[in-house]
Design a protein around this motif. Structure first.
Motif, PDB file in Angstrom:
ATOM      1  N   SER A   1       6.975 -12.255 -24.429  1.00  0.00           N
ATOM      2  CA  SER A   1       6.696 -13.686 -24.324  1.00  0.00           C
ATOM      3  C   SER A   1       6.558 -14.129 -22.873  1.00  0.00           C
ATOM      4  CB  SER A   1       7.757 -14.501 -25.061  1.00  0.00           C
ATOM      5  OG  SER A   1       9.003 -14.325 -24.446  1.00  0.00           O
ATOM      6  N   SER A   2       6.993 -13.291 -21.922  1.00  0.00           N
ATOM      7  CA  SER A   2       6.848 -13.694 -20.514  1.00  0.00           C
ATOM      8  C   SER A   2       5.378 -13.717 -20.102  1.00  0.00           C
ATOM      9  CB  SER A   2       7.647 -12.762 -19.609  1.00  0.00           C
ATOM     10  OG  SER A   2       7.016 -11.499 -19.523  1.00  0.00           O
TER      11      SER A   2
ATOM     12  N   GLY B   1       6.451 -15.797 -33.152  1.00  0.00           N
ATOM     13  CA  GLY B   1       7.042 -16.845 -32.337  1.00  0.00           C
ATOM     14  C   GLY B   1       8.564 -16.885 -32.415  1.00  0.00           C
TER      15      GLY B   1
ATOM     16  N   SER C   1      -0.032 -22.419 -22.061  1.00  0.00           N
ATOM     17  CA  SER C   1      -0.897 -22.623 -20.888  1.00  0.00           C
ATOM     18  C   SER C   1      -1.189 -24.104 -20.703  1.00  0.00           C
ATOM     19  CB  SER C   1      -2.233 -21.895 -21.065  1.00  0.00           C
ATOM     20  OG  SER C   1      -2.047 -20.594 -21.498  1.00  0.00           O
TER      21      SER C   1
ATOM     22  N   PHE D   1      -3.906 -12.718 -27.999  1.00  0.00           N
ATOM     23  CA  PHE D   1      -4.238 -13.365 -29.259  1.00  0.00           C
ATOM     24  C   PHE D   1      -5.561 -12.797 -29.778  1.00  0.00           C
ATOM     25  CE2 PHE D   1      -1.466 -16.330 -27.018  1.00  0.00           C
ATOM     26  CZ  PHE D   1      -0.522 -16.581 -27.994  1.00  0.00           C
TER      27      PHE D   1
ATOM     28  N   ILE E   1      10.077 -19.858 -18.932  1.00  0.00           N
ATOM     29  CA  ILE E   1      10.748 -18.643 -19.421  1.00  0.00           C
ATOM     30  C   ILE E   1      12.250 -18.887 -19.529  1.00  0.00           C
ATOM     31  CG2 ILE E   1      11.350 -16.253 -18.870  1.00  0.00           C
ATOM     32  CD1 ILE E   1       8.570 -15.916 -17.696  1.00  0.00           C
TER      33      ILE E   1
ATOM     34  N   ILE F   1      -4.683 -21.512 -16.096  1.00  0.00           N
ATOM     35  CA  ILE F   1      -3.310 -20.980 -16.022  1.00  0.00           C
ATOM     36  C   ILE F   1      -3.251 -19.737 -15.131  1.00  0.00           C
ATOM     37  CG2 ILE F   1      -3.560 -19.591 -18.147  1.00  0.00           C
ATOM     38  CD1 ILE F   1      -0.340 -21.424 -17.098  1.00  0.00           C
TER      39      ILE F   1
ATOM     40  N   PHE G   1       3.007 -15.103 -21.780  1.00  0.00           N
ATOM     41  CA  PHE G   1       2.354 -16.348 -22.199  1.00  0.00           C
ATOM     42  C   PHE G   1       2.306 -17.385 -21.078  1.00  0.00           C
ATOM     43  CE2 PHE G   1       4.054 -15.064 -26.582  1.00  0.00           C
ATOM     44  CZ  PHE G   1       2.870 -14.425 -26.912  1.00  0.00           C
ATOM     45  N   VAL G   2       3.344 -17.408 -20.231  1.00  0.00           N
ATOM     46  CA  VAL G   2       3.349 -18.414 -19.154  1.00  0.00           C
ATOM     47  C   VAL G   2       2.280 -18.106 -18.106  1.00  0.00           C
ATOM     48  CG1 VAL G   2       5.802 -18.931 -19.481  1.00  0.00           C
ATOM     49  CG2 VAL G   2       5.107 -17.291 -17.706  1.00  0.00           C
ATOM     50  N   ARG G   3       1.761 -16.888 -18.109  1.00  0.00           N
ATOM     51  CA  ARG G   3       0.695 -16.518 -17.176  1.00  0.00           C
ATOM     52  C   ARG G   3      -0.684 -16.562 -17.841  1.00  0.00           C
ATOM     53  NH1 ARG G   3       2.575 -13.225 -12.924  1.00  0.00           N
ATOM     54  NH2 ARG G   3       4.756 -12.625 -13.087  1.00  0.00           N
ATOM     55  N   GLY G   4      -0.713 -16.903 -19.103  1.00  0.00           N
ATOM     56  CA  GLY G   4      -1.990 -16.872 -19.821  1.00  0.00           C
ATOM     57  C   GLY G   4      -2.462 -15.463 -20.102  1.00  0.00           C
TER      58      GLY G   4
ATOM     59  N   GLN H   1       7.654 -20.614 -28.003  1.00  0.00           N
ATOM     60  CA  GLN H   1       7.980 -19.615 -29.035  1.00  0.00           C
ATOM     61  C   GLN H   1       6.766 -18.723 -29.266  1.00  0.00           C
ATOM     62  OE1 GLN H   1      10.091 -21.282 -32.481  1.00  0.00           O
ATOM     63  NE2 GLN H   1      11.353 -22.509 -31.119  1.00  0.00           N
ATOM     64  N   CYS H   2       5.738 -19.261 -29.922  1.00  0.00           N
ATOM     65  CA  CYS H   2       4.575 -18.394 -30.184  1.00  0.00           C
ATOM     66  C   CYS H   2       3.698 -18.229 -28.950  1.00  0.00           C
ATOM     67  CB  CYS H   2       3.747 -18.916 -31.358  1.00  0.00           C
ATOM     68  SG  CYS H   2       2.608 -20.261 -30.938  1.00  0.00           S
TER      69      CYS H   2
ATOM     70  N   GLN I   1       6.268 -21.885 -14.360  1.00  0.00           N
ATOM     71  CA  GLN I   1       6.207 -20.681 -15.208  1.00  0.00           C
ATOM     72  C   GLN I   1       7.601 -20.078 -15.361  1.00  0.00           C
ATOM     73  OE1 GLN I   1       3.116 -18.856 -12.732  1.00  0.00           O
ATOM     74  NE2 GLN I   1       1.697 -18.906 -14.474  1.00  0.00           N
TER      75      GLN I   1
ATOM     76  N   GLY J   1      -6.541 -17.080 -20.947  1.00  0.00           N
ATOM     77  CA  GLY J   1      -5.298 -17.865 -21.009  1.00  0.00           C
ATOM     78  C   GLY J   1      -5.530 -19.286 -21.482  1.00  0.00           C
TER      79      GLY J   1
ATOM     80  N   ILE K   1       1.865 -26.092 -19.532  1.00  0.00           N
ATOM     81  CA  ILE K   1       2.192 -25.874 -18.117  1.00  0.00           C
ATOM     82  C   ILE K   1       1.203 -26.623 -17.223  1.00  0.00           C
ATOM     83  CG2 ILE K   1       2.263 -24.116 -16.288  1.00  0.00           C
ATOM     84  CD1 ILE K   1       3.632 -22.240 -18.268  1.00  0.00           C
TER      85      ILE K   1
END
Lengths: 168, 682
Positions: B15-16, B452, A106, B25, A94, A77, B18-21, A100-101, A90, A37, A109
């Motif tokens: 995309s959810s 994205g 990480s 990629f 959302i 993260i 990504f906030v958790r890492g 976006q990408c 987090q 992450g 945040i």
């Protein structure tokens, strides 16, 4: 190349490892610890995609050696929430489309996590200043700023909820 | 596929995560036994290679780059880039050899074992050098890569006002935060490739052609793609080298670009100069336009540079009803990294040229710039002399002036800029989609690949609308040539239009099948069966849309520009997902501001790249940017789902509005992006 022994806490876990002295912290986290992450974006500590918390402070793990983290506490993260639970930041990213990408997310945040740990009610100006070491090429930052504001609000609500539970 | 640690569920856009890492990629992909690749690059802009020892180099891999992706021009022959420089190097950063190690540190160490002797030569660095000096490639008569013209030459009209100016956009590095990267893994006669890309099909076609492989022996899969903005649509030398090395060594090969490599070796955009002459009446009407466009193609003609010249020429009259037009477009070769598409890819340049001239005319006539624009538009459809078909421009512009509160801002502020443009999306030749219905779930693949923009949102919505199934059971998967027979790519403001149309067509095909089998259609009948449909939906009709921007600024004592307001009013067709539309527009506006104020890729007289980091390259910070005002008009297109293009609108409309605002506030005629503080206080 001879290896150096390091002992550190990563996301609350005691870790002992042997690393090449030249290995960057970000590569140790990503490749040895499997914590992918944390990202690499620029190699010059400009973009902040590699941001982690070192003893609670946001640092750029691409310009720090793994051996320099010896004896320290690192949070990535993956360490700010567990299981299906999400940290309010987090959830906020959302809900307010603060990405976006997803590549800078990480770092964004974790930097805002650090900001809110020092200042739980930042102004827009303070938020923009705090994240100016984190680059985003997709969003134009507006939705990220909104996410951080909303995250701060959610954190306060959560804290208030916990206090109420304690009072009862 | 057995070597891969990613499960099927990991291959969907989500995309959810990504906030958790927990994204996927390309550098996150771990395959046991992987070799890491490092590339030795030319330190010279132009030199003769006397000898190379070590690594894989051009004496072993003699392949040439295939021209694929956005703006591909397979007709070029002499100026095609070799995968490895052979005989000569032609830009700083050109691949010369590659080495392979068990980890990325060892691979970097091994670069020291490669020995190259160069004999430096005088490089061709600027557009003017290119026109003046002998050709950089043997077998060419000059450095002119292509010359084309649009419209027909006309006798200068007897107009009282004749204005001429030379306008320029500096090169811009695309700088997605995730650099380029690839993993190539060859086993049992099959080359599997995972890559950060806008187009798995372009990469596949390129590898097949460059390496002479059988199409059925190559599978290209998209990883989560951390931004691209045009630069990840086509083939690059490193992809061919990594694939070749995997076949040679029988091990997976990973290559991840550094930022420094990105700046020197990933195709940048812009780098265009235009000399424009307009003939006008005193009431503001432009009677004719003549233009001479020069595109800095860089060292090879493999990419979009040869297409750009004619494309820019076509759009030079913008949304205006100008009856006479003649534009010559030339792309010229220089000893710099080849030019590529960057968000807008010719559209912002063309708009910069016409809008700068319209503002100049307004100043000459002491007319309001909005009124000069109004004097040049029609309430009827118009086909420009340069070959562009546009809808009636006047009604949209009039509402834009109102929605952007231009008249009020113009009264209140000394430093307001207004721009107007027509977006020409890259709809041709269409796009593919595949839909599989099985076990009560709907799985979707698109030929063009999201990086994205959140294509999964419109995919779910359109499947829901067409087939009546809940969005929660619809999943869009990342690009995979193993799942779509053919496809194009995600660029040129096209995906909601052509990708959306392909999904609608695939849904309707499946619906007809259900009806044929059961006599009628219901979502329950659909989900109780199994269906698998692939469509390649052609698009031949150009679908243009209008947009306008407004900017207001203040200029500080040191020439620093403070943006007070940055507003957009765009026709986006039917907005398939409002949040995604607003997000696209805000992000593009940031890039428009970046190009206008900060971004450039600079070379010195020796052709050395002097832009050395992502910050140097000028990617804007949160502190640099204002909050944006975004308003949208939803005039449906003629397609069943009503979509129009929008991704490039802000990079077209923002620079022209912003530079005008700065021009008014500073009182200095501005001809070039980026605008520097120095020139504002001189």
């Amino acid at each position: 190349m001879s290896l150096s022994k390091i002992k550190l806490r990563i996301n609350g876990k005691e870790i002992e490892a042997e690393v090449e002295p030249r290995k960057l912290l970000v590569h140790f986290l990503r490749e040895d610890m499997g914590l992918t992450g944390t990202h690499v974006g620029c190699d010059t500590s400009n973009c902040g995609a590699c941001t982690v918390l070192l003893d609670g402070r946001a640092v750029k793990s691409c310009t720090m050696l793994a051996v320099q983290a010896d004896g320290r506490e690192v949070t990535t993260i993956e360490g700010i929430s567990s299981g299906d639970d999400m940290h309010p930041l987090q959830k906020a990213f959302i809900e307010k489309h603060g990405l976006q990408c997803g590549y800078c997310t990480s770092g964004m945040i974790l930097t805002s996590f650090w900001l809110l740990s020092k200042n739980n009610n930042p102004t827009e100006e303070e938020i923009r200043k705090a994240i100016s070491g984190n680059l985003c090429r997709c969003t134009g930052y507006q939705s990220i700023v909104e996410s951080i504001k909303y995250g701060a609000q959610l954190m306060k609500e959560e804290e208030k909820g916990e206090q109420e539970i304690r009072v009862r | 596929m057995t070597t891969l640690n990613w499960k099927e569920g990991d291959l969907a856009y989500d995309s959810s995560l990504f906030v958790r890492g927990k994204g996927h990629f390309v550098d996150d992909l771990k395959i046991p036994g992987t070799l890491y690749m490092s590339v030795l690059r030319s330190p010279y802009a132009r030199a003769r290679i006397l000898s190379i020892k070590g690594g894989i180099n051009g004496s072993e891999l003699k392949a040439k780059m295939a021209s694929v992706g956005e703006g591909a021009d397979p007709s070029q022959t002499v100026s095609i880039q070799p995968v490895f420089a052979t005989g000569y190097v032609n830009y700083v950063g050109e691949p010369v050899a590659a080495v392979f190690g068990d980890d990325r540190y060892k691979a970097t160490d091994l670069l020291e074992n490669v020995e190259v002797d160069y004999e430096p030569m005088k490089p061709v660095v600027t557009i003017d050098d290119a026109l003046r000096l002998p050709p950089i490639h043997e077998g060419m008569k000059s450095n002119i890569l292509v010359q084309s013209s649009r419209g027909s030459d006309f006798k200068d009209p007897d107009s009282p006002i004749v204005l001429e100016d030379t306008l320029e956009n500096e090169r811009v590095a695309t700088n997605p935060i995730e650099p380029r990267g690839i993993v190539a893994s060859y086993s049992d006669g099959m080359l599997n490739v995972w890559v950060s890309t806008q187009s798995v099909h372009s990469i596949k076609d390129g590898l097949v052609e460059s390496l002479g492989l059988r199409p059925d022996a190559v599978r290209v899969m998209q990883t989560d793609t951390g931004g691209a903005f045009g630069s990840k649509g086509g083939l690059y030398p490193e992809y061919v080298i990594a694939s070749y090395a995997s076949m040679k060594y029988g091990r997976p090969v990973k290559w991840i670009e550094t930022r420094r490599e990105h700046l020197s070796s990933t195709n940048p955009g812009r780098g265009v100069r235009g000399k424009v002459k307009i003939f006008a009446e005193r009431d503001g009407r432009i009677m004719g336009l003549k233009g001479d466009v020069l595109v800095d193609a860089g060292a090879y003609g493999t990419g979009i540079a040869s297409f750009s010249a004619g494309f820019i020429a076509m759009m030079m009259t913008g949304p205006y009803s100008i009856e006479n037009g003649y534009v010559i477009g030339r792309s010229v070769l220089t000893n710099k990294v080849p030019q590529g598409p960057y968000r807008g890819a010719g559209r912002p340049e063309a708009s910069f040229f016409i809008e700068r001239m319209v503002d100049l005319l307004a100043d000459e006539l002491k007319m309001d710039p909005a009124d000069v624009r109004l004097a040049n538009m029609s309430d009827k459809p118009f086909t420009s002399p340069l070959g562009m078909k546009i809808e009636p421009a006047k009604p949209f512009f009039e509402s834009a002036v109102r929605e952007l509160e231009y008249r009020r801002e113009a009264k209140l502020t000394n430093g307001v800029g207004l721009s107007f443009f027509v977006l020409v999306p890259a709809v041709y030749p269409g796009e593919s989609a595949r839909i599989i219905v099985k076990d009560g779930m709907v799985k979707v693949w698109l030929g063009g690949n999201s990086h994205g923009q959140g294509h999964e949102n419109f995919a779910r919505k359109l499947v829901n609308e067409e087939l009546g199934v809940p969005e929660s059971i619809v999943t869009l998967f990342r690009g995979d040539t193993g799942m779509t027979l053919d496809g194009v790519g995600s660029w040129g403001s096209r995906s909601a239009i052509v990708g959306g149309a392909a999904i609608v067509a695939a849904c309707r095909k499946i619906k007809r099948k259900v009806e044929k089998e059961s006599g009628n259609y219901s979502p329950e009948l659909l989900l109780s069966g199994s269906y698998d449909e692939f469509v390649y939906e052609e698009q031949k009709i150009p679908l243009n849309s209008f947009g306008a921007n407004l900017a207001t600024v203040e200029i500080g004592k040191l020439g620093n520009v403070k943006i007070k307001k940055c507003a957009a009013y765009y026709d986006v067709g039917r907005a398939l997902n409002r949040d995604m539309v607003i997000g696209q527009i805000q992000g593009g506006m940031a890039q428009g501001i970046g190009q206008t104020l900060h971004e450039g890729l600079y070379y010195n007289d020796d052709g050395q790249l002097i832009t050395s980091s992502i910050s140097d390259a000028g990617v804007p910070l949160a502190e640099d940017l204002p909050n944006f005002t975004v308003k949208i008009a939803e005039h449906r297109s003629s397609l069943p789902h009503g979509a129009k293009g929008l991704g490039e609108s802000p990079t077209i409309g923002v620079p022209t509005a912003l530079i005008r605002a700065i021009e008014v506030a500073s009182g200095k005629r501005l001809r070039k992006t980026p605008v520097t503080p120095e020139e504002l206080i001189q």
